[in-house]
Design a protein around this motif. Structure first.
Motif, PDB file in Angstrom:
ATOM      1  N   LEU A  98       0.646  -1.381   0.206  1.00 46.83           N
ATOM      2  CA  LEU A  98       0.597   0.127  -0.225  1.00 46.83           C
ATOM      3  C   LEU A  98       0.772   1.090   0.365  1.00 46.83           C
ATOM      4  CD1 LEU A  98      -3.034   0.286   0.153  1.00 46.83           C
ATOM      5  CD2 LEU A  98      -2.720   0.904   2.604  1.00 46.83           C
ATOM      6  N   PHE A  99       0.993   2.160  -1.292  1.00 48.62           N
ATOM      7  CA  PHE A  99       0.928   3.355  -1.390  1.00 48.62           C
ATOM      8  C   PHE A  99       0.596   4.227  -0.662  1.00 48.62           C
ATOM      9  CE2 PHE A  99       3.996   0.238  -3.536  1.00 48.62           C
ATOM     10  CZ  PHE A  99       4.983   0.791  -3.143  1.00 48.62           C
ATOM     11  N   LEU A 100       0.971   5.749  -0.473  1.00 49.99           N
ATOM     12  CA  LEU A 100       0.564   6.726  -0.203  1.00 49.99           C
ATOM     13  C   LEU A 100       1.372   8.212  -1.192  1.00 49.99           C
ATOM     14  CD1 LEU A 100      -2.010   7.916   2.401  1.00 49.99           C
ATOM     15  CD2 LEU A 100      -0.599   9.595   1.338  1.00 49.99           C
ATOM     16  N   ALA A 101       0.565   8.933  -2.026  1.00 45.40           N
ATOM     17  CA  ALA A 101       1.785   9.551  -2.044  1.00 45.40           C
ATOM     18  C   ALA A 101       0.853  11.440  -2.028  1.00 45.40           C
ATOM     19  CB  ALA A 101       2.207   9.947  -3.564  1.00 45.40           C
ATOM     20  N   HIS A 102       1.880  12.443  -1.331  1.00 43.44           N
ATOM     21  CA  HIS A 102       1.172  13.171  -0.824  1.00 43.44           C
ATOM     22  C   HIS A 102       1.529  14.689  -1.102  1.00 43.44           C
ATOM     23  CE1 HIS A 102       2.168  14.152   3.201  1.00 43.44           C
ATOM     24  NE2 HIS A 102       2.254  12.845   2.824  1.00 43.44           N
ATOM     25  N   THR A 103       1.125  16.112  -1.841  1.00 40.73           N
ATOM     26  CA  THR A 103       2.144  17.088  -1.896  1.00 40.73           C
ATOM     27  C   THR A 103       1.756  17.729  -0.621  1.00 40.73           C
ATOM     28  OG1 THR A 103       0.511  18.038  -2.350  1.00 40.73           O
ATOM     29  CG2 THR A 103       1.688  17.439  -4.091  1.00 40.73           C
ATOM     30  N   THR A 104       2.752  18.474  -0.309  1.00 46.21           N
ATOM     31  CA  THR A 104       3.112  19.260   1.142  1.00 46.21           C
ATOM     32  C   THR A 104       2.310  20.447   1.447  1.00 46.21           C
ATOM     33  OG1 THR A 104       5.281  19.673   0.553  1.00 46.21           O
ATOM     34  CG2 THR A 104       4.898  17.661   1.529  1.00 46.21           C
ATOM     35  N   ASN A 105       1.538  21.323   1.158  1.00 39.69           N
ATOM     36  CA  ASN A 105       1.377  22.647   0.827  1.00 39.69           C
ATOM     37  C   ASN A 105       0.755  22.726   1.975  1.00 39.69           C
ATOM     38  OD1 ASN A 105       1.294  25.305  -1.105  1.00 39.69           O
ATOM     39  ND2 ASN A 105       1.120  23.443  -2.679  1.00 39.69           N
ATOM     40  N   SER A 185       5.235  20.339  -4.725  1.00 36.33           N
ATOM     41  CA  SER A 185       4.368  20.356  -5.392  1.00 36.33           C
ATOM     42  C   SER A 185       5.335  18.594  -5.035  1.00 36.33           C
ATOM     43  CB  SER A 185       4.834  20.618  -6.235  1.00 36.33           C
ATOM     44  OG  SER A 185       3.879  21.816  -6.762  1.00 36.33           O
ATOM     45  N   GLU A 186       6.344  18.931  -5.045  1.00 38.14           N
ATOM     46  CA  GLU A 186       7.595  17.561  -4.688  1.00 38.14           C
ATOM     47  C   GLU A 186       6.517  16.426  -3.444  1.00 38.14           C
ATOM     48  OE1 GLU A 186      10.122  15.762  -6.463  1.00 38.14           O
ATOM     49  OE2 GLU A 186      11.102  17.932  -6.681  1.00 38.14           O
ATOM     50  N   PRO A 187       6.237  15.432  -4.461  1.00 40.84           N
ATOM     51  CA  PRO A 187       5.281  14.009  -3.734  1.00 40.84           C
ATOM     52  C   PRO A 187       6.378  13.184  -2.440  1.00 40.84           C
ATOM     53  CG  PRO A 187       5.762  13.155  -5.705  1.00 40.84           C
ATOM     54  CD  PRO A 187       6.229  14.664  -5.419  1.00 40.84           C
ATOM     55  N   LEU A 188       5.683  12.982  -1.210  1.00 40.84           N
ATOM     56  CA  LEU A 188       6.161  12.415  -0.832  1.00 40.84           C
ATOM     57  C   LEU A 188       6.050  10.811  -0.859  1.00 40.84           C
ATOM     58  CD1 LEU A 188       6.262  13.981   2.719  1.00 40.84           C
ATOM     59  CD2 LEU A 188       7.797  13.555   2.015  1.00 40.84           C
ATOM     60  N   TYR A 189       6.127   9.818  -0.021  1.00 41.34           N
ATOM     61  CA  TYR A 189       5.619   8.545  -1.304  1.00 41.34           C
ATOM     62  C   TYR A 189       5.778   7.951   0.410  1.00 41.34           C
ATOM     63  CZ  TYR A 189       5.971   9.238  -6.253  1.00 41.34           C
ATOM     64  OH  TYR A 189       5.897  10.200  -7.758  1.00 41.34           O
ATOM     65  N   TRP A 190       5.013   7.418   0.974  1.00 46.49           N
ATOM     66  CA  TRP A 190       4.999   6.405   1.535  1.00 46.49           C
ATOM     67  C   TRP A 190       4.559   5.056   1.685  1.00 46.49           C
ATOM     68  CZ3 TRP A 190       1.397   3.596   4.137  1.00 46.49           C
ATOM     69  CH2 TRP A 190       1.006   3.014   5.181  1.00 46.49           C
ATOM     70  N   TYR A 191       5.411   4.018   2.548  1.00 47.72           N
ATOM     71  CA  TYR A 191       5.426   2.760   1.981  1.00 47.72           C
ATOM     72  C   TYR A 191       4.010   1.814   2.668  1.00 47.72           C
ATOM     73  CZ  TYR A 191       6.670  -2.143   0.721  1.00 47.72           C
ATOM     74  OH  TYR A 191       7.231  -3.500   1.005  1.00 47.72           O
ATOM     75  N   ARG A 192       4.455   0.535   2.492  1.00 47.11           N
ATOM     76  CA  ARG A 192       4.155  -0.204   4.369  1.00 47.11           C
ATOM     77  C   ARG A 192       3.203  -1.881   3.346  1.00 47.11           C
ATOM     78  NH1 ARG A 192       2.535  -0.044  10.321  1.00 47.11           N
ATOM     79  NH2 ARG A 192       2.567  -2.562   9.812  1.00 47.11           N
ATOM     80  N   GLU A 193       4.314  -2.921   3.378  1.00 47.88           N
ATOM     81  CA  GLU A 193       3.436  -4.341   3.417  1.00 47.88           C
ATOM     82  C   GLU A 193       2.341  -4.644   4.133  1.00 47.88           C
ATOM     83  OE1 GLU A 193       6.332  -7.778   1.998  1.00 47.88           O
ATOM     84  OE2 GLU A 193       5.095  -7.949   3.884  1.00 47.88           O
ATOM     85  N   ILE A 194       0.855  -5.092   3.863  1.00 48.05           N
ATOM     86  CA  ILE A 194       0.136  -5.241   4.585  1.00 48.05           C
ATOM     87  C   ILE A 194       0.096  -6.458   4.163  1.00 48.05           C
ATOM     88  CG2 ILE A 194      -2.749  -5.118   4.581  1.00 48.05           C
ATOM     89  CD1 ILE A 194      -0.918  -2.007   5.166  1.00 48.05           C
ATOM     90  N   THR A 195      -1.264  -7.203   5.123  1.00 46.22           N
ATOM     91  CA  THR A 195      -0.890  -8.749   5.425  1.00 46.22           C
ATOM     92  C   THR A 195      -3.038  -8.647   5.693  1.00 46.22           C
ATOM     93  OG1 THR A 195       0.730  -9.821   6.248  1.00 46.22           O
ATOM     94  CG2 THR A 195      -1.544 -11.208   6.090  1.00 46.22           C
ATOM     95  N   ALA A 196      -3.607  -9.004   4.909  1.00 43.39           N
ATOM     96  CA  ALA A 196      -5.273  -8.984   4.622  1.00 43.39           C
ATOM     97  C   ALA A 196      -5.850 -10.008   5.872  1.00 43.39           C
ATOM     98  CB  ALA A 196      -5.983  -8.951   3.553  1.00 43.39           C
ATOM     99  N   PRO A 197      -6.406  -9.502   6.357  1.00 43.22           N
ATOM    100  CA  PRO A 197      -7.329 -10.250   7.896  1.00 43.22           C
ATOM    101  C   PRO A 197      -7.721 -11.633   7.405  1.00 43.22           C
ATOM    102  CG  PRO A 197      -7.732  -8.214   8.293  1.00 43.22           C
ATOM    103  CD  PRO A 197      -7.387  -7.774   6.843  1.00 43.22           C
TER     104      PRO A 197
END
Length: 232
Positions: A98-105, A185-197
């Motif tokens: 699961l990735f989440l990308a967001h800008t930082t305004n 406007s330079e996006p930050l990327y966040w990442y995590r490996e997920i295990t579905a329950p």
């Protein structure tokens, strides 16, 4: 990291289009010397992106094109906006990224991402979230644990910094060789490996999650947020 970079290379055109559009909005705001997004506060946009093999859905595995980040006065307390937006991920694999990308305004934008579990309709408490899915059926979830932390960011300048690195593999994966990107406007990327329950009746693995965003209502800025799921 190499595998993640290859994935970003594959989807960089879609990401570039989204973030380039955001930069244009900022330019329009600056030239007009007026708030482009009127009303109660800053506007935000949540886009859902997912490869065909995996689906980001609404509660009860219902169709959802994007996460609605508009809000009303009931979601504002003491000048702080807090949005709770439920979604689920359906995957043929038990593990997925699961990735989440967001800008930082928005300076004080706070992000949390909770695992959630289904509960009986009469459940109550601070961690309970209730609503109606896109088919008109009710859902009741409990927020279990926050998966989001700064440790998951892939391209922060420093741990205490809120800005993304302006060069390097993640910049290149999004913008190629283009270097004149406004710092927020330079996006930050966040990442995590997920295990579905759990598994559903069709054999897909399903996890329920709640994205929680909060910021000070007086801030008149806007950010783009992308939520992206990828099979292992």
């Amino acid at each position: 990291m190499a595998e993640q970079l290859r994935w970003y290379e594959k989807y960089k055109n879609e990401l570039l289009m989204g973030f380039a559009a955001f930069a244009l909005l900022i330019l329009i705001i600056g030239l007009a010397l007026a708030w482009f997004f009127g009303g109660l506060s800053a506007s935000t946009v949540g886009r859902v992106k997912a490869p065909a093999e995996i689906s980001i859905l609404g509660p009860n595995e219902t169709y959802m094109e994007q996460i609605d980040l508009s809000y009303d006065k009931s979601e504002v307390k003491d000048g702080v906006v807090t949005l709770e937006r439920p979604f689920c991920v359906s995957s043929p694999s038990e593990k997925f990224d699961l990735f989440l990308a967001h800008t930082t305004n928005i300076d004080d934008l706070d992000i949390k991402l909770y695992e959630a579990a289904e509960r009986l309709q009469d459940a109550s408490g601070d961690n309970i979230i209730k609503g109606i899915d896109s088919k008109g059926n009710p859902y009741t979830w409990e927020k279990i644990s926050n998966m989001f932390s700064d440790d998951g960011y892939l391209n922060k300048k420093q741990v205490e910094d809120k800005l993304a690195e302006e060069s390097g593999e993640y910049h290149s994966a999004t913008f190629g060789e283009y270097s004149k990107v406004q710092e927020n406007s330079e996006p930050l990327y966040w990442y995590r490996e997920i295990t579905a329950p759990k598994q559903n009746s069709e054999g897909n693995y399903v996890g329920n999650y709640v994205l929680v965003l909060s910021w000070t209502e007086r801030v008149k800025e806007t950010d783009i947020i992308y939520l992206i799921a990828k099979n292992k």
